[in-house]
Design a protein around this motif. Structure first.
Motif, short mmCIF file in Angstrom:
data_model
loop_
_atom_site.label_atom_id
_atom_site.label_comp_id
_atom_site.label_asym_id
_atom_site.label_seq_id
_atom_site.Cartn_x
_atom_site.Cartn_y
_atom_site.Cartn_z
N LEU A 30 2.43 12.29 -1.81
CA LEU A 30 2.62 10.88 -2.12
C LEU A 30 1.30 10.32 -2.62
O LEU A 30 0.27 10.46 -1.96
N TYR A 31 1.31 9.73 -3.80
CA TYR A 31 0.10 9.18 -4.40
C TYR A 31 -1.02 10.22 -4.45
O TYR A 31 -2.20 9.90 -4.28
N GLY A 32 -0.63 11.48 -4.63
CA GLY A 32 -1.59 12.56 -4.75
C GLY A 32 -2.13 13.10 -3.45
O GLY A 32 -3.05 13.93 -3.46
N HIS A 33 -1.56 12.69 -2.32
CA HIS A 33 -2.03 13.13 -1.00
C HIS A 33 -0.93 13.94 -0.32
O HIS A 33 0.21 13.49 -0.21
N THR A 34 -1.30 15.11 0.14
CA THR A 34 -0.33 16.05 0.71
C THR A 34 -0.07 15.76 2.19
O THR A 34 -1.01 15.50 2.95
N THR A 67 -3.49 7.74 5.78
CA THR A 67 -4.24 6.51 5.54
C THR A 67 -4.36 6.22 4.05
O THR A 67 -4.10 5.10 3.59
N LEU A 68 -4.75 7.22 3.27
CA LEU A 68 -4.98 7.01 1.84
C LEU A 68 -3.69 6.75 1.09
O LEU A 68 -3.70 6.06 0.06
N ILE A 69 -2.58 7.27 1.59
CA ILE A 69 -1.28 6.93 1.00
C ILE A 69 -1.04 5.43 1.12
O ILE A 69 -0.61 4.77 0.16
N ASN A 70 -1.34 4.88 2.27
CA ASN A 70 -1.20 3.43 2.47
C ASN A 70 -2.13 2.65 1.54
O ASN A 70 -1.73 1.63 0.95
N TYR A 71 -3.34 3.11 1.41
CA TYR A 71 -4.32 2.44 0.56
C TYR A 71 -3.87 2.46 -0.90
O TYR A 71 -3.84 1.41 -1.58
N ASP A 72 -3.50 3.63 -1.38
CA ASP A 72 -3.09 3.76 -2.78
C ASP A 72 -1.77 3.06 -3.06
O ASP A 72 -1.55 2.55 -4.16
N TYR A 73 -0.90 3.03 -2.07
CA TYR A 73 0.35 2.29 -2.22
C TYR A 73 0.07 0.80 -2.43
O TYR A 73 0.70 0.14 -3.27
N ALA A 74 -0.87 0.25 -1.67
CA ALA A 74 -1.20 -1.17 -1.81
C ALA A 74 -1.78 -1.47 -3.19
O ALA A 74 -1.52 -2.53 -3.78
N ILE A 75 -2.58 -0.55 -3.71
CA ILE A 75 -3.14 -0.73 -5.05
C ILE A 75 -2.05 -0.64 -6.11
O ILE A 75 -1.98 -1.46 -7.03
#
Length: 443
Positions: free
Chosen positions: A254-258, A303-311
């Motif tokens: 998701l958003y490039g994160h496995t 965590t980074l999925i959440n960050y990139d989703y918000a962006i």
């Protein structure tokens, strides 16, 4: 899981509030360390100045607004109390309170827990100041194994913190040790099945019938069950129950994160961010691996999925971006919700990003600074940042939930010094339990 209680919590949470406090002014131009310390100090006040006065433990919630009468402000939350206990260790080390104040506060809470209702050693989700259980929901009126596991990890930390202290401190360490070792994890296998069950009640027995299987916030429940020298469960309970004989695994991006662990949500997605926090307040995910996952990578990617989703902001919500991100269970414009990228109601919960500080310090710091400097007292009050807000709906409730405030203090500290991780992982029982389950980890 908390998301399963959405309706009952909506009914209960819609009945609380307290008189408006004076506005809390914010200061600008703090450096990162100063700001982190301020956020920890202010948030910890929830568990000290705002503690339930008889027990010294954590209130379930606290409202600073006047929208609803707060009729249940004295409910004590077991899991949040565990987080608050860990926060007190932070407060002592950071000198938010004196060493003696910290000891007395911890002793008050632990003395209360020793006399409170327990069900085969397990505390209920909620307690009254009398120490009696308060029903959390229908048939959920007694033992709550998951909330108890959040508390148990805190008791291990207290023991490790005071084990070499003075006579009084050693006595408190011993009492904390006795309490967590009194939890009968094997009983909660429901007649020796190779899985743990969340609830048991003397009134309704196993009627809830809620088997705890992964992946969600409950890894620590199985870790504590395996660690116990008195009622420890065999490794098969973890591998067959929690890991579902390997069915816990997936392989999605998701958003490039496995993501390698299959989250207990609809579709191929990730759950609310508290799943990356609650089990890891004491359990150090750095270097933590078993045959199912690398837990540092899993939590960082979550965590980074959440960050990139918000962006990416696919729903076009106002305010979403690098300075306002993070979806987790919290208050919501819809009452209460386990927010995640598949259940997004335009609500940001500060605890999501703040408690993710160890995994994404730069991204978390961006959020902290934006909230404090730009949003100010819309989101900042006497016990730190309020539980949730929505710029889309112009919704800024001045309310707190204990189980959301607690991880902020502890996880920021773990990201800064590793304090609670070091204490918990130093316990020989923890190391033996992890070895039993086949984990590799940092000692």
């Amino acid at each position: 899981m908390r998301l399963l209680y959405t309706f009952s919590l909506f009914v209960i949470l819609s009945s609380c509030s307290t008189p408006q406090k004076n506005k809390i002014s914010t200061q600008k131009k703090l450096n990162d360390n100063q700001l982190l310390t301020l956020v920890q100090r202010q948030t910890y006040k929830y568990f000290y100045e705002g503690a339930e006065p008889i027990s010294g433990l954590s209130r379930e919630r606290y409202h600073s607004d006047n929208i609803y009468p707060q009729n249940d402000k004295d409910i004590i939350a077991t899991g949040a109390s565990g987080f608050g206990i860990m926060g007190t260790i932070v407060a002592i080390e950071r000198k938010f309170i004196t060493k003696q104040q910290g000891y007395e506060h911890l002793k008050k809470g632990i003395d209360f827990l020793a006399k409170a209702d327990r069900f085969h050693g397990v505390w209920p989700h909620w307690m009254l100041p009398s120490g009696k259980a308060k029903a959390f929901g229908k048939n959920d009126d007694a033992g709550d194994l998951v909330e108890t596991s959040f508390l148990a990890q805190a008791l291990v930390c207290v023991r490790q913190y005071y084990v070499n202290g003075n006579a009084e401190e050693k006595a408190l360490a011993q009492k904390a040790d006795e309490l967590w070792k009194g939890i009968d994890w094997n009983f909660y296998r429901q007649n020796n099945k190779n899985v743990l069950y969340w609830h048991w009640s003397p009134n309704s027995g196993w009627k809830m019938n809620f088997a705890i299987t992964g992946y969600n916030e409950c890894l620590i429940t199985y870790i504590m069950a395996a660690c116990s020298p008195t009622f420890g469960v065999p490794a098969e309970v973890y591998h067959q129950g929690w890991a579902k004989s390997g069915a816990i695994n997936t392989n999605i991006s998701l958003y490039g994160h496995t993501i390698k662990l299959k989250h207990n949500v609809v579709g191929q997605s990730v759950g609310p961010l508290f799943w990356a926090h609650y089990s890891y307040l004491g359990l150090n995910p750095k270097g933590l691996k078993d045959k199912y996952a690398d837990y540092w990578e899993e939590n960082r990617n979550h965590t980074l999925i959440n960050y990139d989703y918000a962006i990416a902001n696919p729903k076009g919500f106002k305010g979403y971006g690098k300075n306002s991100w993070g979806l987790t269970a919290s208050y919501s414009v819809k009452g209460y919700a386990a927010h995640n990228i598949k259940e997004d109601f335009a609500v940001i919960s500060p605890t999501a990003a703040l408690s993710s500080y160890p995994y994404a310090p730069k991204e978390s710091m961006q959020m902290i600074r934006h909230l404090y400097e730009n949003m100010g007292d819309k989101v900042w009050g006497e016990f730190g940042f309020y539980d949730a807000y929505s710029e889309t709906d112009n919704w800024y409730p001045k309310r707190y939930i204990g189980i959301d405030q607690g991880p902020i203090v502890v996880m920021i500290e773990n990201g800064r010094t590793g304090l609670l991780w070091n204490l918990f992982m130093s316990a020989p029982e923890v190391q033996s339990g992890l070895d039993k389950l086949g984990f590799t980890y940092k000692k």
